[in-house]
Design a protein around this motif. Structure first.
Motif, PDB file in Angstrom:
ATOM      1  N   VAL A  61       7.367   4.357  -0.072  1.00  0.00           N
ATOM      2  CA  VAL A  61       6.992   5.630  -0.676  1.00  0.00           C
ATOM      3  C   VAL A  61       7.654   6.772   0.102  1.00  0.00           C
ATOM      4  O   VAL A  61       7.616   6.812   1.324  1.00  0.00           O
ATOM      5  CB  VAL A  61       5.453   5.801  -0.757  1.00  0.00           C
ATOM      6  CG1 VAL A  61       4.815   5.815   0.606  1.00  0.00           C
ATOM      7  CG2 VAL A  61       5.082   7.043  -1.520  1.00  0.00           C
ATOM      8  N   SER A  69       1.696  11.956 -10.924  1.00  0.00           N
ATOM      9  CA  SER A  69       2.886  11.218 -11.341  1.00  0.00           C
ATOM     10  C   SER A  69       3.779  10.952 -10.130  1.00  0.00           C
ATOM     11  O   SER A  69       3.713  11.666  -9.131  1.00  0.00           O
ATOM     12  CB  SER A  69       3.668  12.000 -12.397  1.00  0.00           C
ATOM     13  OG  SER A  69       4.166  13.195 -11.833  1.00  0.00           O
ATOM     14  N   PHE A  70       4.590   9.899 -10.265  1.00  0.00           N
ATOM     15  CA  PHE A  70       5.591   9.616  -9.255  1.00  0.00           C
ATOM     16  C   PHE A  70       6.782   8.942  -9.913  1.00  0.00           C
ATOM     17  O   PHE A  70       6.669   8.337 -10.960  1.00  0.00           O
ATOM     18  CB  PHE A  70       5.031   8.780  -8.089  1.00  0.00           C
ATOM     19  CG  PHE A  70       4.557   7.397  -8.463  1.00  0.00           C
ATOM     20  CD1 PHE A  70       5.373   6.301  -8.306  1.00  0.00           C
ATOM     21  CD2 PHE A  70       3.259   7.197  -8.937  1.00  0.00           C
ATOM     22  CE1 PHE A  70       4.936   5.031  -8.641  1.00  0.00           C
ATOM     23  CE2 PHE A  70       2.806   5.939  -9.258  1.00  0.00           C
ATOM     24  CZ  PHE A  70       3.654   4.838  -9.109  1.00  0.00           C
ATOM     25  N   GLU A  71       7.928   9.075  -9.287  1.00  0.00           N
ATOM     26  CA  GLU A  71       9.173   8.507  -9.801  1.00  0.00           C
ATOM     27  C   GLU A  71       9.394   7.136  -9.176  1.00  0.00           C
ATOM     28  O   GLU A  71       9.068   6.927  -8.011  1.00  0.00           O
ATOM     29  CB  GLU A  71      10.317   9.446  -9.408  1.00  0.00           C
ATOM     30  CG  GLU A  71      11.667   9.097  -9.933  1.00  0.00           C
ATOM     31  CD  GLU A  71      12.696  10.135  -9.524  1.00  0.00           C
ATOM     32  OE1 GLU A  71      13.767   9.733  -9.066  1.00  0.00           O
ATOM     33  OE2 GLU A  71      12.414  11.346  -9.657  1.00  0.00           O
ATOM     34  N   THR A  72       9.946   6.198  -9.944  1.00  0.00           N
ATOM     35  CA  THR A  72      10.245   4.859  -9.442  1.00  0.00           C
ATOM     36  C   THR A  72      11.744   4.621  -9.503  1.00  0.00           C
ATOM     37  O   THR A  72      12.372   4.874 -10.524  1.00  0.00           O
ATOM     38  CB  THR A  72       9.520   3.797 -10.292  1.00  0.00           C
ATOM     39  OG1 THR A  72       8.134   4.105 -10.314  1.00  0.00           O
ATOM     40  CG2 THR A  72       9.720   2.413  -9.710  1.00  0.00           C
ATOM     41  N   GLN A  73      12.295   4.141  -8.382  1.00  0.00           N
ATOM     42  CA  GLN A  73      13.714   3.833  -8.328  1.00  0.00           C
ATOM     43  C   GLN A  73      13.895   2.389  -7.881  1.00  0.00           C
ATOM     44  O   GLN A  73      13.361   1.989  -6.849  1.00  0.00           O
ATOM     45  CB  GLN A  73      14.438   4.764  -7.353  1.00  0.00           C
ATOM     46  CG  GLN A  73      14.380   6.213  -7.761  1.00  0.00           C
ATOM     47  CD  GLN A  73      15.033   7.124  -6.740  1.00  0.00           C
ATOM     48  OE1 GLN A  73      15.426   6.710  -5.660  1.00  0.00           O
ATOM     49  NE2 GLN A  73      15.138   8.391  -7.103  1.00  0.00           N
ATOM     50  N   GLN A 107      10.626   3.929  -3.905  1.00  0.00           N
ATOM     51  CA  GLN A 107      11.980   3.372  -3.829  1.00  0.00           C
ATOM     52  C   GLN A 107      11.883   1.896  -3.483  1.00  0.00           C
ATOM     53  O   GLN A 107      11.269   1.531  -2.481  1.00  0.00           O
ATOM     54  CB  GLN A 107      12.784   4.107  -2.751  1.00  0.00           C
ATOM     55  CG  GLN A 107      14.137   3.518  -2.468  1.00  0.00           C
ATOM     56  CD  GLN A 107      15.105   3.685  -3.618  1.00  0.00           C
ATOM     57  OE1 GLN A 107      15.256   4.778  -4.146  1.00  0.00           O
ATOM     58  NE2 GLN A 107      15.747   2.614  -4.012  1.00  0.00           N
ATOM     59  N   ILE A 161       8.262   9.624  -4.630  1.00  0.00           N
ATOM     60  CA  ILE A 161       9.199   8.634  -5.161  1.00  0.00           C
ATOM     61  C   ILE A 161       8.862   7.273  -4.570  1.00  0.00           C
ATOM     62  O   ILE A 161       8.664   7.150  -3.364  1.00  0.00           O
ATOM     63  CB  ILE A 161      10.653   9.001  -4.799  1.00  0.00           C
ATOM     64  CG1 ILE A 161      11.003  10.382  -5.324  1.00  0.00           C
ATOM     65  CG2 ILE A 161      11.625   7.944  -5.316  1.00  0.00           C
ATOM     66  CD1 ILE A 161      12.299  10.934  -4.785  1.00  0.00           C
ATOM     67  N   LYS A 200       6.894  16.193  -4.611  1.00  0.00           N
ATOM     68  CA  LYS A 200       7.399  15.077  -5.410  1.00  0.00           C
ATOM     69  C   LYS A 200       7.205  13.782  -4.627  1.00  0.00           C
ATOM     70  O   LYS A 200       7.432  13.748  -3.416  1.00  0.00           O
ATOM     71  CB  LYS A 200       8.884  15.274  -5.712  1.00  0.00           C
ATOM     72  CG  LYS A 200       9.491  14.232  -6.599  1.00  0.00           C
ATOM     73  CD  LYS A 200      10.944  14.586  -6.912  1.00  0.00           C
ATOM     74  CE  LYS A 200      11.520  13.617  -7.914  1.00  0.00           C
ATOM     75  NZ  LYS A 200      12.899  13.983  -8.270  1.00  0.00           N
TER      76      LYS A 200
END
Length: 86
Positions: free
Chosen positions: A39, A79-83, A28, A26, A24
């Motif tokens: 990252v 894909s990657f998550e953005t916070q 941040q 992310i 995963k």
């Protein structure tokens, strides 16, 4: 169970991506620089979290989101998550 955060260089980060160790990714948002992102990569098998650092210092590397997306796409990250900071 909490994951420990380990700073790694860009080369080591790419190697982890190539070996499929990272499960995963992310992005941040940085506290010091709004709209710049650190990252973080997670290896769920070993419960390790890796943050990309600059090559010669131990400071975390920050990215504009478009450059980060281009870098991740180049290394076959789908894909990657953005916070964002609040």
């Amino acid at each position: 169970m909490s994951a420990s955060l380990t700073p790694i260089t860009e080369g080591e980060f790419v190697r982890q991506l190539q070996t499929k160790s990272i499960t995963k990714v992310i992005a941040q948002e940085s506290i010091e620089e709004p709209l710049k992102f650190v990252v973080v990569a997670i290896n769920s098998n070993t419960q390790m979290a890796y943050a990309m650092r600059h090559g010669r210092t131990d400071e975390l590397r920050t990215w504009r989101i478009d450059y980060l997306a281009k870098f991740l796409r180049k290394h076959d990250v789908c894909s990657f998550e953005t916070q964002f900071q609040r």
